[in-house]
Design a protein around this motif. Sequence first.
Motif, short mmCIF file in Angstrom:
data_model
loop_
_atom_site.label_atom_id
_atom_site.label_comp_id
_atom_site.label_asym_id
_atom_site.label_seq_id
_atom_site.Cartn_x
_atom_site.Cartn_y
_atom_site.Cartn_z
N THR A 95 1.09 -1.31 -0.55
CA THR A 95 0.45 0.19 -0.16
C THR A 95 1.10 1.41 0.20
N VAL A 96 0.47 2.12 -1.20
CA VAL A 96 1.57 3.36 -1.33
C VAL A 96 0.62 4.19 -0.91
N ASP A 97 1.32 5.81 -1.05
CA ASP A 97 0.82 7.02 0.00
C ASP A 97 0.09 7.50 -1.03
N ALA A 150 11.28 -7.41 -11.62
CA ALA A 150 10.14 -7.94 -11.06
C ALA A 150 8.40 -7.61 -11.83
N THR A 151 7.49 -8.21 -11.26
CA THR A 151 6.27 -8.24 -11.74
C THR A 151 4.54 -7.33 -10.89
N LEU A 152 4.98 -6.39 -10.96
CA LEU A 152 3.53 -5.39 -10.00
C LEU A 152 2.19 -5.56 -11.35
N GLU A 153 1.44 -5.80 -9.85
CA GLU A 153 -0.21 -5.73 -10.84
C GLU A 153 -0.56 -4.72 -9.54
N ILE A 154 -1.68 -3.70 -10.34
CA ILE A 154 -1.80 -2.86 -10.20
C ILE A 154 -3.75 -2.96 -9.05
N VAL A 155 -3.80 -2.97 -7.60
CA VAL A 155 -4.73 -4.06 -7.28
C VAL A 155 -5.76 -3.18 -7.34
N ASP A 156 -5.47 -1.51 -6.53
CA ASP A 156 -6.57 -0.48 -6.54
C ASP A 156 -5.75 0.30 -6.61
N PRO A 157 -6.14 1.93 -6.99
CA PRO A 157 -5.58 2.63 -6.35
C PRO A 157 -4.58 3.21 -5.46
N TYR A 158 -4.67 2.81 -4.58
CA TYR A 158 -3.19 2.92 -3.52
C TYR A 158 -2.51 1.45 -3.40
N THR A 159 -3.05 -0.17 -4.03
CA THR A 159 -2.68 -1.17 -3.87
C THR A 159 -2.03 -1.83 -4.99
N ALA A 160 -1.04 -1.92 -4.90
CA ALA A 160 -0.30 -3.26 -5.91
C ALA A 160 0.19 -4.35 -5.08
N LYS A 161 0.42 -5.33 -5.86
CA LYS A 161 1.03 -6.88 -5.94
C LYS A 161 2.27 -6.97 -6.60
N VAL A 162 3.40 -7.56 -6.27
CA VAL A 162 4.76 -7.12 -6.42
C VAL A 162 4.96 -8.64 -5.99
N THR A 163 5.58 -9.65 -7.10
CA THR A 163 6.33 -10.60 -7.15
C THR A 163 7.81 -10.35 -7.69
N HIS A 223 5.67 6.59 -1.03
CA HIS A 223 6.62 6.42 0.05
C HIS A 223 5.21 4.71 0.80
N VAL A 224 5.95 3.61 1.40
CA VAL A 224 5.30 2.30 1.56
C VAL A 224 4.39 2.85 2.80
N THR A 225 2.92 3.06 3.21
CA THR A 225 2.07 3.02 3.93
C THR A 225 2.05 1.40 4.59
N ALA A 226 1.93 0.42 4.14
CA ALA A 226 2.12 -0.95 4.52
C ALA A 226 2.36 -1.97 3.30
N LEU A 227 3.09 -2.86 4.24
CA LEU A 227 4.02 -4.06 3.28
C LEU A 227 3.27 -5.10 3.86
N HIS A 228 3.31 -6.29 2.95
CA HIS A 228 2.35 -7.53 3.74
C HIS A 228 3.03 -8.71 2.60
N ARG A 229 3.86 -9.76 3.88
CA ARG A 229 4.30 -10.88 2.37
C ARG A 229 3.14 -11.82 2.83
N GLU A 230 2.66 -12.47 1.26
CA GLU A 230 1.35 -13.17 0.95
C GLU A 230 1.91 -14.83 0.47
N LYS A 231 3.30 -14.98 0.01
CA LYS A 231 4.21 -15.74 -0.73
C LYS A 231 5.09 -16.10 -0.42
N PHE A 232 6.21 -17.06 0.07
CA PHE A 232 7.37 -17.44 -0.48
C PHE A 232 7.54 -18.69 -0.99
N GLY A 233 8.32 -18.41 -1.84
CA GLY A 233 8.77 -19.83 -3.09
C GLY A 233 6.96 -20.47 -3.35
#
Length: 227
Positions: free
Chosen positions: A140-142, A169-182, A201-211
Amino acid sequence: MLVLKRLDQTLSNLGYCSRREVRYLIKNKRLRIDGELATNAAQKVDPNAVSIDGQPLEHIGNILVMLHKPLGYVCSHDSSEGPRIYDLLPTIWQARNPQVVSIGRLDKETSGLILVTDQSALVQQLTSPKHHVDKVYVVTVDQVLNSDIIEQFAQGIALESETTPCLPATLEIVDPYTAKVTLNEGKYHQVRRMFAACGYHVTALHREKFGEYILGDLPIGEWRDLL
């Protein structure tokens, strides 16, 4: 093939007590082997046959767990840095030999999937750049994301003070302020620095997958055995 080890070495390596303390457990008749009272700390044993106070030994094999790291926790063994991810795991694991460690790190302000193991070879396998293990983050960004950032990430972001740019790296825009990055690198604060290089500026960062491992619905602060 199971390699038998001394009783005192077995209990020490699993974090139950020091090798010296095993003698006191024997003296106080708290240790049994195949149901019989243990009498010799040097006896070579199958850990599956050992019990303390009538309870079998736990996690006698290698450890590999997935933990849902909460915000505010550090991936360090140093308690002076704040609450540790290891405080969310069985206390006895902190005394194991080999020591349990995280596979890579998440900073204090990042939540999500972290792997913990006592297998050094697995740490190397999953963190070495040559193995190209994908990690997926929700970011999530500012400010509103411009679609140009997709191509910037795909080309490889140049980071300040780095001599070579990041791998694509792969980036997918999920909504105006949120992206999914691989991505499959693990540079210091890489995701935050990549977005900063693009003016966000990153306001929130969450990892949902590792390998191959996906966090899914694992509750915050809980862990799951992967072996």
